[in-house]
Design an enzyme around this catalytic site. Sequence first.
Site, short mmCIF file in Angstrom:
data_model
loop_
_atom_site.label_atom_id
_atom_site.label_comp_id
_atom_site.label_asym_id
_atom_site.label_seq_id
_atom_site.Cartn_x
_atom_site.Cartn_y
_atom_site.Cartn_z
N ARG A 131 -8.50 0.03 18.33
CA ARG A 131 -8.12 -1.31 17.71
C ARG A 131 -7.85 -2.24 18.93
O ARG A 131 -8.00 -3.36 19.02
CB ARG A 131 -7.02 -1.01 16.73
CG ARG A 131 -6.76 -2.63 16.15
CD ARG A 131 -5.72 -2.34 14.96
NE ARG A 131 -6.36 -1.74 13.81
CZ ARG A 131 -5.98 -1.33 12.72
NH1 ARG A 131 -4.38 -1.61 12.59
NH2 ARG A 131 -6.58 -1.18 11.57
N LYS B 27 0.80 -1.36 0.12
CA LYS B 27 -0.04 0.02 -0.02
C LYS B 27 0.91 1.34 0.04
O LYS B 27 0.72 2.19 -0.66
CB LYS B 27 -0.97 -0.03 1.19
CG LYS B 27 -1.82 1.12 1.37
CD LYS B 27 -2.83 1.25 2.41
CE LYS B 27 -2.29 0.96 3.75
NZ LYS B 27 -3.35 0.85 4.75
N ARG C 191 -9.23 11.66 12.59
CA ARG C 191 -7.54 11.37 12.80
C ARG C 191 -7.31 12.91 12.83
O ARG C 191 -7.25 13.77 12.31
CB ARG C 191 -7.27 10.97 11.41
CG ARG C 191 -5.93 10.80 11.88
CD ARG C 191 -5.16 10.11 10.50
NE ARG C 191 -3.63 10.09 10.58
CZ ARG C 191 -2.53 10.44 9.66
NH1 ARG C 191 -2.82 10.66 8.63
NH2 ARG C 191 -1.43 10.30 9.99
N SER D 103 8.53 9.56 13.31
CA SER D 103 7.25 9.80 12.41
C SER D 103 7.60 9.59 10.83
O SER D 103 7.87 10.40 10.29
CB SER D 103 6.47 11.07 12.90
OG SER D 103 5.28 11.08 12.04
N ASP E 273 0.95 -2.02 12.53
CA ASP E 273 0.00 -2.46 11.65
C ASP E 273 -0.40 -3.84 11.73
O ASP E 273 -1.42 -4.37 11.34
CB ASP E 273 0.23 -2.12 10.22
CG ASP E 273 0.37 -0.54 10.16
OD1 ASP E 273 -0.45 0.30 10.71
OD2 ASP E 273 0.89 0.01 9.05
#
Length: 455
Positions: free
Chosen positions: A362, A33, A133, A178, A331
Amino acid sequence: MTDTITEIPASPVPLASHGADPLTGRFVTPGDKAISHGALVLGALAVGRTTIEGLLESAEVMAMAVALRQLGVRIEASGGAWYVHGLGVGGLLAPAARLDLKNSDIGLDLLLGLVAPYSFASRFTGGPALMRRPLRALLEALEPIGVAIEESVDSGLPLTLRGPTAPLPVQQVMTAPSEPIKSALLLAAAQMAGTSTVVEPVPTRDHVEKLLAAFGATIGTTADEAGATTISITGLTELRPCHVQVPGDPTSAAYPLVAALIVPGSDLLVENVLVNPTRTGLIDTLLEMGGDVQFLNQREIAGEHVADLRVRSSRLKGIRIAAEHAAIMLDDIPALAMAAAYAQGETVIEGLAELRQGERDRLAALAAGLATTKVTVAEGDTSLTIGGEGKVEGGGMVISRGDPAIAMSFLVLGLASRHRVSLDDTSAIAEHFPGFVTALTAVGARFEPVKGRSS
């Protein structure tokens, strides 16, 4: 092949998994992705036609293609490949309508950096998850360039950004790692006069740096003894079109990998997996847990390391995963949690605070789903303790919260459980992994529709 956005069904799509055959044969991993997004963006900044093979045709990546078209870039698909007719560095046009990135956090980060040096206004919007977000840290990092925020709701979307008339080179020393901020700054820096530098305290994913180099940018990286990395890039260098072969996404590969480890008798070849050192945290962890994973046919594609992974069913053991190790595979935590559910001995995963961001939470979704399927689980503020029995009872209806990773992970869990595992909704899977169910079914997985709310 299509060049339109994959539509997510408006109504929930319940699905259950149970009773898989041994997983065998070849599983072709869909394109990565992050690299799919990056290839489209760099193709837009090159002069001439870039060819991309293996592009992930998910809803999120297609949203990026639509947004780039709004910026004047011609993008088309034909004969199994995608073609991007770039406008050159600094050549993008003002968009007439809002740039809608659906629920693509990667797409939004890259596009914010991409348009930051342009003096026109760019308006952004997105899907429900993206609208929630927070963007404050990224917007603050772009401010020294001269970017003005003309509209924003709580430092998030909807957002209108306007670049400066004379953008200033980036001189950013990051206090915390980041990758999204780093990548956005590098895309902005490539389109501004002068030399920009970004210093990150520890290395993060470097796909944008590799793509910039492949397209001809003047970019270099140095590391100091403390582990900090300085990336320097000279802006306004003309970029040349490339032929990009997108390697398979290791996060997508996580699901067949874990499935083959937990389904008895499995011997599966997961092909074309990106094994960039910044992306192999899950594979390294599965090996530590006793997973039988072999790296075959290792090669380099577009500056990235790629391999085929042979994975065979294994007796897994529980381990403790420190926060610093969990941080490089956030992830992949949902898929890892499914492997931990089948391990002998407890698995403790620390440093999961980021999984609580947004309304989906999550971490809570994982804990609730594991409890529903009768897996022993303890949810901490920033940790998860899982399993210990080496088997999963299953049963129950797992609530996905519209999270594709939760849906895919628990469908994997049910392939080897005593009773079937049901998901209330799997429609969001198409955002990330179109064809997930079809691909796993082809190698031995079994899925069935859910007619009621019980298993």
